[in-house]
Design a protein around this motif. Sequence first.
Motif, short mmCIF file in Angstrom:
data_model
loop_
_atom_site.label_atom_id
_atom_site.label_comp_id
_atom_site.label_asym_id
_atom_site.label_seq_id
_atom_site.Cartn_x
_atom_site.Cartn_y
_atom_site.Cartn_z
N SER A 83 -16.59 -34.75 -17.44
CA SER A 83 -15.23 -35.22 -17.22
C SER A 83 -14.98 -36.55 -17.92
N GLY A 84 -15.88 -36.94 -18.77
CA GLY A 84 -15.71 -38.16 -19.56
C GLY A 84 -15.93 -37.85 -21.03
N SER A 134 -7.38 -27.08 -8.39
CA SER A 134 -8.64 -27.77 -8.12
C SER A 134 -8.70 -29.06 -8.93
N LEU A 135 -9.65 -29.91 -8.57
CA LEU A 135 -9.95 -31.12 -9.34
C LEU A 135 -8.72 -32.02 -9.50
N THR A 160 -1.91 -33.97 -11.34
CA THR A 160 -2.77 -33.89 -12.51
C THR A 160 -4.13 -33.36 -12.06
N ARG A 161 -4.73 -32.58 -12.94
CA ARG A 161 -6.08 -32.05 -12.74
C ARG A 161 -7.00 -32.68 -13.77
N GLU A 162 -8.21 -32.91 -13.36
CA GLU A 162 -9.19 -33.45 -14.29
C GLU A 162 -9.78 -32.31 -15.11
N ILE A 163 -9.74 -32.45 -16.41
CA ILE A 163 -10.35 -31.44 -17.27
C ILE A 163 -11.35 -32.13 -18.20
N GLU A 164 -11.96 -31.39 -19.08
CA GLU A 164 -13.02 -31.95 -19.91
C GLU A 164 -12.54 -33.10 -20.77
N GLY A 165 -13.51 -33.93 -21.11
CA GLY A 165 -13.26 -34.99 -22.07
C GLY A 165 -12.46 -36.15 -21.53
N GLY A 166 -12.33 -36.25 -20.20
CA GLY A 166 -11.56 -37.33 -19.61
C GLY A 166 -10.06 -37.09 -19.68
N ASN A 167 -9.66 -35.92 -20.19
CA ASN A 167 -8.23 -35.60 -20.27
C ASN A 167 -7.73 -35.11 -18.91
N LYS A 168 -6.42 -35.08 -18.78
CA LYS A 168 -5.81 -34.59 -17.56
C LYS A 168 -4.80 -33.50 -17.89
N GLU A 169 -4.67 -32.57 -16.98
CA GLU A 169 -3.72 -31.48 -17.14
C GLU A 169 -2.59 -31.72 -16.15
N LEU A 170 -1.39 -31.87 -16.64
CA LEU A 170 -0.24 -32.12 -15.77
C LEU A 170 0.40 -30.79 -15.38
#
Lengths: 328, 256
Positions: free
Chosen positions: A255-256, B135-136, B151-161
């Motif tokens: 997640s980072g 989730s997340l 917002t959901r946490e997704i890979e790479g520190g990005n967020k999905e709104l």
Amino acid sequence: MASIFAYVVHKDGAVDDSAAELLSAARKIDPDEEPVAIIAGFGSDLDSVCETLQRSYREVWKISNEAFAYPNAELVRKALIKVLPPGSIVLVPHNHLGIDLSPGLSVKTNTPFVSDVLDIEGREGSWLKVVRQEFGGQISAHVMCDVSCGAVINIRPGAFKYLEASSGNGTIVDKSVEIGPISSGRRYLHTIVAESGDVDISKQPVLVSIGRGIQEQDNVAIAEQLADALGAVVSCSRPVVDAKWMDKSRQVGTSGKTVKPKVYIACGISGAFQHLAGLKGSPFIIAINKNPKAPIFQVADVGVVADLLEFLPILTEKIREARCVSAK
Amino acid sequence: MRASVRPALARSGTDRVERPLQQRLPIGRQGPRRELRLVGCLLHETPCVERIAVAPQQFGGGIELNSECRGIVRHTRKLSDHLFAGSDGRGIAAILKAFIQKGNYELILTGVQAEDGAAQVGGMLAAMLDYPFASLVNSIEILDGKTLRITREIEGGNKELNEIDLPCVLSIQTGINEPRYVGMRGIRQVASVPIPTFGAPDLGVNPEIVGPLAAKIRRVDYFLPAAGRGAEMLYGKPEEIADKVVELVRTKGGLS
């Protein structure tokens, strides 16, 4: 034996690495059963993904719909329910989509769900024996799952062998018309791209990375001093960001950020897989942790059992001395 | 055997379920304009399964006054029955569903996952209720009383709104807020407050869908993870170890 399906994740026309790992997992469930790939998407991206999957899967079920231009787990679930034969075993990568999708899919298909599976040891009658981890990877567990009526199994990314695509030429089966109109109570708006922050940790050759073991915010300075001495920067694991001691842009892990330094000094980091998944390029890992049983010592090249607050200042001083000697 | 009993009921999740509502939703001491009720879930070492925490019809003052929930929500309900012991994640979700259907809840929050990392109860519960699920989740904003923006946490520190319709189920990611802990005074104040308890008959839970016999997932044993190649451990006085580390860093090109 039930049919085995692999739900394949893709992005921008490229198949996720997990597709090859799901294939490997499927063969551990039943070496004689060729799994079928299922993929949902839209447009030319979907077509190119299908072509890639043809090389590894004997059959690719394609679900094309504008609603899948961005994967919405609720919509994907509704589509899968319409196309999956009863009793299917469905493999899904345990990522942000799999966590969203699979529990509900198991309810709607009335099948058991096993989450975040690291290994599959085989079958005992109608029960499948798998390996999971609990408590942040500190302990493993054998889990039995009754697959007699099918199952949904989430596979940990990176845990199964990556099977290279063969030269096979699988069949693409278009299942789009079976889906019909679908709607969701959740609507994707857009992706908020992470801010890069003041430093791009993904481009640093040396990282001093801190975890929960740093104990409190004031102690971050100790790691910063070490990083300064090395000409490196400080990165961190998730608990440090959760505690707001460091910016999200400094977080290493799923997640980072994904980083690929030459040297990674892990200070007070337990070594959960979510963190390790952010380390690429086989860096030389030096782990410093006061818990001698911390999982990080299993993956590190060199380990030091020590209290960070005592050891890091000593190390910093030694680095400074070494630099002075080099300068002379 | 308690395989998968606690996912989504984790302490880490429940500590955080109150704050997002306080911070993100227009809920003050006067109460929300539109009634929202909160269902949170607590991990607890009970011989049965777990407790469910139910907020009052209005949020407002006195949230710190809660019983064994230690400041999570004002009202607590305990779902407890010997039949619940040994349920898998699906069984737990079925128990929660039975309780939730008795009320008119619009927002159900769970943690993402417990220490077993299964991350399953929230998603199962949503599917059983036919509610939307996310989730997340790492931020929540109320739009118009019928819809949330999350917002959901997704890979790479990005967020999905996303926008999500109420009623819904959200699993809350760690780091969404600063958990608040209640002082001893608050705990003492509520120590003697009785917690209403609901058993399987009260909830109308079919005994055949809960407990170990219904579980299709069973944890067989625990064992230590297979050791990797393992680190070369450095021993000696701290200064000696530091010297070795410096040399290794230099060798590996980390000390240019």
